[in-house]
Scaffold this active site. Structure first.
Site, PDB file in Angstrom:
ATOM      1  N   GLN A 120     -12.929   0.768  -3.674  1.00 51.16           N
ATOM      2  CA  GLN A 120     -12.224   0.764  -1.872  1.00 51.16           C
ATOM      3  C   GLN A 120     -12.201   2.848  -1.476  1.00 51.16           C
ATOM      4  O   GLN A 120     -11.639   3.111  -2.340  1.00 51.16           O
ATOM      5  CB  GLN A 120     -11.070   0.520  -1.190  1.00 51.16           C
ATOM      6  CG  GLN A 120     -11.097   1.411   0.350  1.00 51.16           C
ATOM      7  CD  GLN A 120     -10.069   0.485   0.907  1.00 51.16           C
ATOM      8  OE1 GLN A 120      -8.785  -0.018   0.009  1.00 51.16           O
ATOM      9  NE2 GLN A 120      -9.189   0.012   1.754  1.00 51.16           N
ATOM     10  N   GLY A 121     -12.824   3.102  -0.809  1.00 49.76           N
ATOM     11  CA  GLY A 121     -13.343   4.698  -1.253  1.00 49.76           C
ATOM     12  C   GLY A 121     -13.484   5.834  -0.289  1.00 49.76           C
ATOM     13  O   GLY A 121     -14.443   5.643   1.296  1.00 49.76           O
ATOM     14  N   SER A 123      -9.682   7.360   1.138  1.00 50.52           N
ATOM     15  CA  SER A 123      -9.347   8.030   1.575  1.00 50.52           C
ATOM     16  C   SER A 123      -9.883  10.136   0.707  1.00 50.52           C
ATOM     17  O   SER A 123     -10.756   9.933  -0.231  1.00 50.52           O
ATOM     18  CB  SER A 123      -8.423   8.170   0.580  1.00 50.52           C
ATOM     19  OG  SER A 123      -7.174   7.140   0.623  1.00 50.52           O
ATOM     20  N   SER A 155      -8.879   3.354  -6.299  1.00 54.75           N
ATOM     21  CA  SER A 155      -8.416   2.679  -7.513  1.00 54.75           C
ATOM     22  C   SER A 155      -9.379   2.243  -7.919  1.00 54.75           C
ATOM     23  O   SER A 155     -10.292   0.942  -7.643  1.00 54.75           O
ATOM     24  CB  SER A 155      -7.572   1.716  -6.731  1.00 54.75           C
ATOM     25  OG  SER A 155      -6.447   1.693  -6.529  1.00 54.75           O
ATOM     26  N   GLU A 238      -6.457  -5.461   4.063  1.00 59.67           N
ATOM     27  CA  GLU A 238      -6.275  -5.412   2.897  1.00 59.67           C
ATOM     28  C   GLU A 238      -4.750  -5.178   3.139  1.00 59.67           C
ATOM     29  O   GLU A 238      -3.357  -5.443   1.916  1.00 59.67           O
ATOM     30  CB  GLU A 238      -6.264  -3.192   3.195  1.00 59.67           C
ATOM     31  CG  GLU A 238      -5.569  -3.094   2.185  1.00 59.67           C
ATOM     32  CD  GLU A 238      -5.800  -1.476   2.253  1.00 59.67           C
ATOM     33  OE1 GLU A 238      -7.778  -1.006   2.956  1.00 59.67           O
ATOM     34  OE2 GLU A 238      -5.893  -1.042   1.587  1.00 59.67           O
ATOM     35  N   SER A 362       1.127   5.472   4.686  1.00 59.82           N
ATOM     36  CA  SER A 362       2.352   4.593   4.256  1.00 59.82           C
ATOM     37  C   SER A 362       2.985   4.637   5.024  1.00 59.82           C
ATOM     38  O   SER A 362       2.358   4.511   6.040  1.00 59.82           O
ATOM     39  CB  SER A 362       2.630   5.976   4.429  1.00 59.82           C
ATOM     40  OG  SER A 362       2.304   7.144   5.264  1.00 59.82           O
ATOM     41  N   GLU A 364       5.772   5.593   6.881  1.00 61.53           N
ATOM     42  CA  GLU A 364       5.694   5.602   7.680  1.00 61.53           C
ATOM     43  C   GLU A 364       4.640   5.864   9.246  1.00 61.53           C
ATOM     44  O   GLU A 364       5.053   5.264  10.072  1.00 61.53           O
ATOM     45  CB  GLU A 364       6.107   7.650   7.722  1.00 61.53           C
ATOM     46  CG  GLU A 364       7.615   8.290   7.095  1.00 61.53           C
ATOM     47  CD  GLU A 364       7.062   7.541   5.537  1.00 61.53           C
ATOM     48  OE1 GLU A 364       5.818   7.438   4.989  1.00 61.53           O
ATOM     49  OE2 GLU A 364       7.786   7.535   4.455  1.00 61.53           O
TER      50      GLU A 364
HETATM   51  C1  LIG Z   1      -0.991   4.321  -6.085  1.00 58.52           C
HETATM   52  C2  LIG Z   1      -2.623   4.273  -4.909  1.00 58.52           C
HETATM   53  C3  LIG Z   1      -3.682   3.224  -4.912  1.00 58.52           C
HETATM   54  C4  LIG Z   1      -4.151   3.988  -3.935  1.00 58.52           C
HETATM   55  N1  LIG Z   1      -5.698   3.289  -3.718  1.00 58.52           N
HETATM   56  C5  LIG Z   1      -6.557   4.001  -2.599  1.00 58.52           C
HETATM   57  C6  LIG Z   1      -8.105   3.541  -2.670  1.00 58.52           C
HETATM   58  O1  LIG Z   1      -8.234   2.395  -3.232  1.00 58.52           O
HETATM   59  N2  LIG Z   1      -8.789   3.637  -1.892  1.00 58.52           N
HETATM   60  C7  LIG Z   1      -8.300   4.797  -1.376  1.00 58.52           C
HETATM   61  O2  LIG Z   1      -9.235   5.092  -0.087  1.00 58.52           O
HETATM   62  N3  LIG Z   1      -7.174   5.301  -1.181  1.00 58.52           N
HETATM   63  C8  LIG Z   1      -6.144   4.853  -1.832  1.00 58.52           C
HETATM   64  N4  LIG Z   1      -5.187   5.769  -2.277  1.00 58.52           N
HETATM   65  C9  LIG Z   1      -4.638   6.341  -0.861  1.00 58.52           C
HETATM   66  C10 LIG Z   1      -3.464   6.230  -0.284  1.00 58.52           C
HETATM   67  O3  LIG Z   1      -4.358   5.570   1.546  1.00 58.52           O
HETATM   68  C11 LIG Z   1      -2.999   7.795   0.828  1.00 58.52           C
HETATM   69  O4  LIG Z   1      -2.333   7.999  -0.214  1.00 58.52           O
HETATM   70  C12 LIG Z   1      -2.515   7.314   2.268  1.00 58.52           C
HETATM   71  O5  LIG Z   1      -3.313   6.692   2.753  1.00 58.52           O
HETATM   72  C13 LIG Z   1      -1.324   8.759   2.661  1.00 58.52           C
HETATM   73  O6  LIG Z   1      -2.695   9.795   2.760  1.00 58.52           O
HETATM   74  P1  LIG Z   1      -2.728  11.089   1.372  1.00 58.52           P
HETATM   75  O7  LIG Z   1      -1.584  10.341  -0.015  1.00 58.52           O
HETATM   76  O8  LIG Z   1      -2.917  11.854   1.875  1.00 58.52           O
HETATM   77  O9  LIG Z   1      -1.096  11.242   2.129  1.00 58.52           O
HETATM   78  P2  LIG Z   1      -0.688  12.135   3.529  1.00 58.52           P
HETATM   79  O10 LIG Z   1      -1.856  11.883   4.689  1.00 58.52           O
HETATM   80  O11 LIG Z   1      -1.007  13.718   3.679  1.00 58.52           O
HETATM   81  O12 LIG Z   1       1.147  11.698   4.213  1.00 58.52           O
HETATM   82  C14 LIG Z   1       2.021  12.837   3.194  1.00 58.52           C
HETATM   83  C15 LIG Z   1       2.908  12.262   4.238  1.00 58.52           C
HETATM   84  O13 LIG Z   1       3.575  12.131   5.489  1.00 58.52           O
HETATM   85  C16 LIG Z   1       3.211  11.596   5.982  1.00 58.52           C
HETATM   86  N5  LIG Z   1       2.981  11.146   8.059  1.00 58.52           N
HETATM   87  C17 LIG Z   1       1.093  11.736   7.447  1.00 58.52           C
HETATM   88  N6  LIG Z   1       0.995  11.132   8.486  1.00 58.52           N
HETATM   89  C18 LIG Z   1       1.836  10.828   9.531  1.00 58.52           C
HETATM   90  C19 LIG Z   1       1.854   9.859  10.738  1.00 58.52           C
HETATM   91  N7  LIG Z   1       1.759  10.257  11.702  1.00 58.52           N
HETATM   92  N8  LIG Z   1       3.396   9.615  11.070  1.00 58.52           N
HETATM   93  C20 LIG Z   1       4.445   9.858  10.098  1.00 58.52           C
HETATM   94  N9  LIG Z   1       4.465  10.399   9.047  1.00 58.52           N
HETATM   95  C21 LIG Z   1       3.378  11.125   8.403  1.00 58.52           C
HETATM   96  C22 LIG Z   1       3.616  10.306   4.802  1.00 58.52           C
HETATM   97  O14 LIG Z   1       3.842   9.132   4.921  1.00 58.52           O
HETATM   98  C23 LIG Z   1       3.926  10.969   3.853  1.00 58.52           C
HETATM   99  O15 LIG Z   1       4.758  10.900   3.688  1.00 58.52           O
HETATM  100  C24 LIG Z   1      -3.846   4.783  -2.771  1.00 58.52           C
HETATM  101  C25 LIG Z   1      -2.970   5.868  -3.040  1.00 58.52           C
HETATM  102  C26 LIG Z   1      -1.837   5.642  -4.001  1.00 58.52           C
HETATM  103  C27 LIG Z   1      -1.062   5.853  -4.052  1.00 58.52           C
END
Ligand SMILES: Cc1cc2nc3c(=O)[nH]c(=O)nc-3n(C[C@H](O)[C@H](O)[C@H](O)COP(=O)(O)OP(=O)(O)OC[C@H]3O[C@@H](n4cnc5c(N)ncnc54)[C@H](O)[C@@H]3O)c2cc1C
Length: 380
Positions: A120-121, A123, A155, A238, A362, A364
């Site tokens: 799933q692409g 992020s 992933s 999901e 997340s 949050e």
């Molecule tokens: C093990 C793992 C597997 C994953 N697999 C996939 C996958 O297969 N495909 C894919 O596309 N993605 C995948 N992801 C990515 C995942 O969807 C993102 O990590 C997630 O959506 C958070 O985005 P970010 O890491 O950019 O953090 P950010 O968006 O930068 O967030 C950073 C922090 O800010 C907080 N935050 C951000 N916006 C808000 C808000 N509006 N209100 C309150 N708090 C906020 C967040 O809670 C977090 O604590 C995976 C991640 C992990 C860890």
């Protein structure tokens, strides 16, 4: 169609009657794990069990989400893994079936047989929680599209045969209105996939670079510009189906932890109370999840309410693994050369459980969705 209850009975006796020991245990790498899971998937397909819950034209035997839920539940009760292929199929399959039925008819059966699986692409480096700001661009050409950009945290991209991805076909200002969902072959020219090791050392994640990657128009999922609608439909599975699958796995691990502690005779004094707390979290998650799956099976739109399941899942998953870390032998966190498969699995899964409140949106962000879109709380 066989009822979910009959399926459960048949599956339970088949699981009890067959020697499936080779699928228990914890392979050292993700690459070995997915290959091992693919062979389990094939067996479950040949026996018919993996086909229930999917439409006949997609290689299935009919039924609905409840049939699939029974499969995951019974595999876990038998201390078998849920094949990785089932996890990705639950996330991506329903949306591909709904918005690209011809494509699904061609490829979905291969997934059911364990011959291929998809990543799933969504992020990107600058677009995680704020997914609508993604920048990977799909530019229309004579045959379909050309993709340029980058995804991250994808992933299983290293072993997946295809990537279902959200791309930008409109302008950045259009935000979620300018997105289109495409399915891309992972070996298409112009794609570079680099593994990203997780804290547990396993290469489960990857960053994926797209340099003028051609994608035929037939690989579009839904209409051009309708990518957000497809993504929101997809997120229900999901968040909700993944929560059920995880609840099943967590119950199996809970049972293992309980019997391991019973065997030692020297469990810490607070072990019973810790296990009790874990059990309550798990029962709460499961009770909620049963309701959600029943709604999905009835064709209802669960929508933003699936965030409840996701929040409960993160708490149960982290609570159980923290209890395992605190109650099991001290080499848990660091490990030693003599660690067996069981000890390594607990440690790898403890690390993975840290991500339960991040992946799929997340904790949050889930609470924000519940506040804004389910409870309609006023913005402060
Ligand atoms: C093990 C793992 C597997 C994953 N697999 C996939 C996958 O297969 N495909 C894919 O596309 N993605 C995948 N992801 C990515 C995942 O969807 C993102 O990590 C997630 O959506 C958070 O985005 P970010 O890491 O950019 O953090 P950010 O968006 O930068 O967030 C950073 C922090 O800010 C907080 N935050 C951000 N916006 C808000 C808000 N509006 N209100 C309150 N708090 C906020 C967040 O809670 C977090 O604590 C995976 C991640 C992990 C860890």
């Amino acid at each position: 169609v066989t009822s979910p209850a009959t399926l459960r009975t048949q599956l339970r006796s088949w699981l009890a009657a067959n020697d499936l020991e080779r699928w228990r245990g914890h392979p050292a790498t993700v690459e070995e794990t997915v290959v091992q899971h693919a062979s389990l998937m094939r067996l479950l397909y040949d026996e018919g069990f993996a086909r229930y819950g999917w439409p006949a034209q997609m290689g299935g035997l009919g039924g609905d989400e409840r049939h699939r839920a029974v499969l995951y539940d019974e595999l876990s009760r038998a201390q078998l893994p849920l094949p990785q292929q089932c996890l990705s199929l639950e996330t991506l399959g329903p949306a591909v079936i709904r918005f690209a039925p011809e494509l699904a008819a061609e490829l979905h059966p291969r997934c059911l047989r364990g011959e291929e699986w998809w990543a799933q692409g969504f992020s990107e480096p600058e677009a995680g929680s704020d997914l609508a700001s993604l920048r990977t661009r799909a530019t229309p050409d004579a045959d379909g599209y050309r993709i340029n950009g980058q995804k991250i945290w994808t992933s299983h991209a290293v072993t997946a045969r295809r990537i279902v991805m959200l791309t930008r076909t409109g302008t950045a200002e259009e935000r979620h209105r300018g997105l289109t969902m495409l399915m891309v072959d992972a070996d298409a020219p112009g794609i570079t996939i680099r593994p990203v090791a997780m804290a547990n050392g396993r290469n489960e994640l990857a960053e994926v670079f797209f340099d003028d990657v051609p994608v035929p128009a037939a690989r579009r999922i839904g209409a051009e510009g309708a990518g957000w609608t497809v993504a929101m439909y997809l997120l229900q599975w999901e968040r909700a189906m993944y929560a059920w699958q995880s609840a099943c796995t967590l119950f199996a691990r809970f049972e293992r932890l309980r019997s391991e502690l019973r065997g030692t005779g020297s469990a810490p004094a607070d072990a019973a109370a810790r296990l009790g707390d874990c059990y309550l979290d798990l029962v709460e998650l499961r009770a909620r999840s049963v309701e959600t799956i029943t709604r999905l099976a009835a064709g209802e739109t669960v929508g933003p309410e699936a965030s409840v399941d996701k929040v409960l899942l993160a708490r149960a998953e982290q609570g159980l693994h923290d209890a395992a870390r605190d109650l099991r032998p001290a080499s848990f966190a660091i490990g030693s050369a003599g660690d067996g498969s069981n000890q390594r699995e607990w440690r790898d899964e403890w690390w993975y459980s840290r991500a339960a409140s991040i992946l799929g949106g997340s904790a949050e962000v889930q609470r924000g969705i519940l506040a804004d879109r389910v409870l309609n709380l006023p913005k402060i």
